[in-house]
Design an enzyme around this catalytic site. Structure first.
Site, PDB file in Angstrom:
ATOM      1  N   GLU A 198      48.675  44.902  34.148  1.00  0.00           N
ATOM      2  CA  GLU A 198      48.492  44.587  32.619  1.00  0.00           C
ATOM      3  C   GLU A 198      47.562  45.692  31.676  1.00  0.00           C
ATOM      4  O   GLU A 198      47.493  45.535  30.568  1.00  0.00           O
ATOM      5  CB  GLU A 198      48.164  43.329  32.390  1.00  0.00           C
TER       6      GLU A 198
ATOM      7  N   HIS B 166      46.057  46.499  38.762  1.00  0.00           N
ATOM      8  CA  HIS B 166      46.280  45.648  37.335  1.00  0.00           C
ATOM      9  C   HIS B 166      47.554  46.362  36.484  1.00  0.00           C
ATOM     10  O   HIS B 166      47.335  47.351  35.920  1.00  0.00           O
ATOM     11  CB  HIS B 166      44.984  45.626  36.576  1.00  0.00           C
TER      12      HIS B 166
ATOM     13  N   CYS C 281      45.372  40.780  41.095  1.00  0.00           N
ATOM     14  CA  CYS C 281      43.863  41.135  41.238  1.00  0.00           C
ATOM     15  C   CYS C 281      43.333  39.790  42.000  1.00  0.00           C
ATOM     16  O   CYS C 281      43.464  39.309  43.316  1.00  0.00           O
ATOM     17  CB  CYS C 281      43.229  41.587  40.145  1.00  0.00           C
TER      18      CYS C 281
END
Length: 236
Positions: A187, A185, A95
């Site tokens: 994660e 993302h 990001c």
């Protein structure tokens, strides 16, 4: 001892941090490596960037800041990134980190004309490369969690676009054999994504979107996590 360095570029919302952790926690969990192999460097809060030669690999995390703000700490990371890439040390920007990596190598970052992209989105791989250590063998299309209002409007000249969608033309790219940027993302899990949407209701309304609709479409996104796990295995 060389370590995987997570470059922290900001904090999540306090309420999210209290319940679910922060960017570096989610990245560490996704890498699936031993804690002794990881070092977190909080650059906005004054941590010095490490010497390139002691980095086994680098992950540049997301942030609530904007790359175009050109904050002194962000510019310092931007100036540090080329040495990492030219040293062939694996690096992954997520990001904010994706955008910063692109800018550091000559790309252009700006606000997205469409406003914010947030929620669970479909991503399409446009450059299938069996030699790509992170993306090879992944499905042609997959879902990922997204949350951004800036974009890599122009990739660096030596970058290859790997993935896109109808909103974002450069959702993933690679420079050389071991430098990647992902706008989505990997994660985030569904809980984190939902928490972000709920904390960003004002921005969502400003973009003409409806929070309920975004929350209703959030679903597990396991494929991006494989990218993070593969990066961990690559550099462990």
């Amino acid at each position: 001892m060389k370590k995987i360095v997570i470059i922290k570029t900001g904090d999540t919302f306090p309420a999210i941090a209290e319940q679910l952790g922060d960017f570096e926690d989610w990245i560490f969990q996704g890498l699936s490596v031993g804690k002794e192999n990881v070092r977190v460097v909080d650059v906005p809060n004054g941590d010095a960037l490490p010497a390139v030669e002691i980095c086994k690999g680098v992950v540049i995390a997301g942030s609530h800041a904007m790359v175009t703000g050109n904050f002194s700490w962000s510019v310092a990371i931007e100036q540090w990134v080329p040495d990492v890439i030219h040293s062939n040390i694996p690096i992954l920007g997520i990001c904010y980190g994706h955008q910063l990596l692109a800018k550091a190598m000559g790309g252009v970052v700006e606000y997205h004309a469409g406003g914010i992209e947030i929620g669970t989105a479909e991503i399409e791989i446009v450059q299938e490369d069996t030699s790509d250590m992170l993306f090879k063998g992944l499905p042609k299309t997959f879902t990922a969690h997204v949350c951004h209002s800036q974009t890599v409007a122009k990739l660096p000249d030596n970058a290859i676009c790997i993935a896109k969608n109808s909103f974002e033309p450069n959702h993933a790219f690679r420079i050389g054999p071991s430098a990647w940027g992902v706008q989505f993302h990997p994660e985030y899990d569904a809980r984190i994504m939902a928490a972000y949407a709920e904390n960003m209701e004002a921005e969502i309304k400003e973009s003409g979107l409806i929070l309920f609709e975004i929350l209703n479409k959030i679903e597990p996104a396991p494929i991006p996590l494989k990218i993070l796990e593969r990066f961990g295995k690559l550099v462990e």
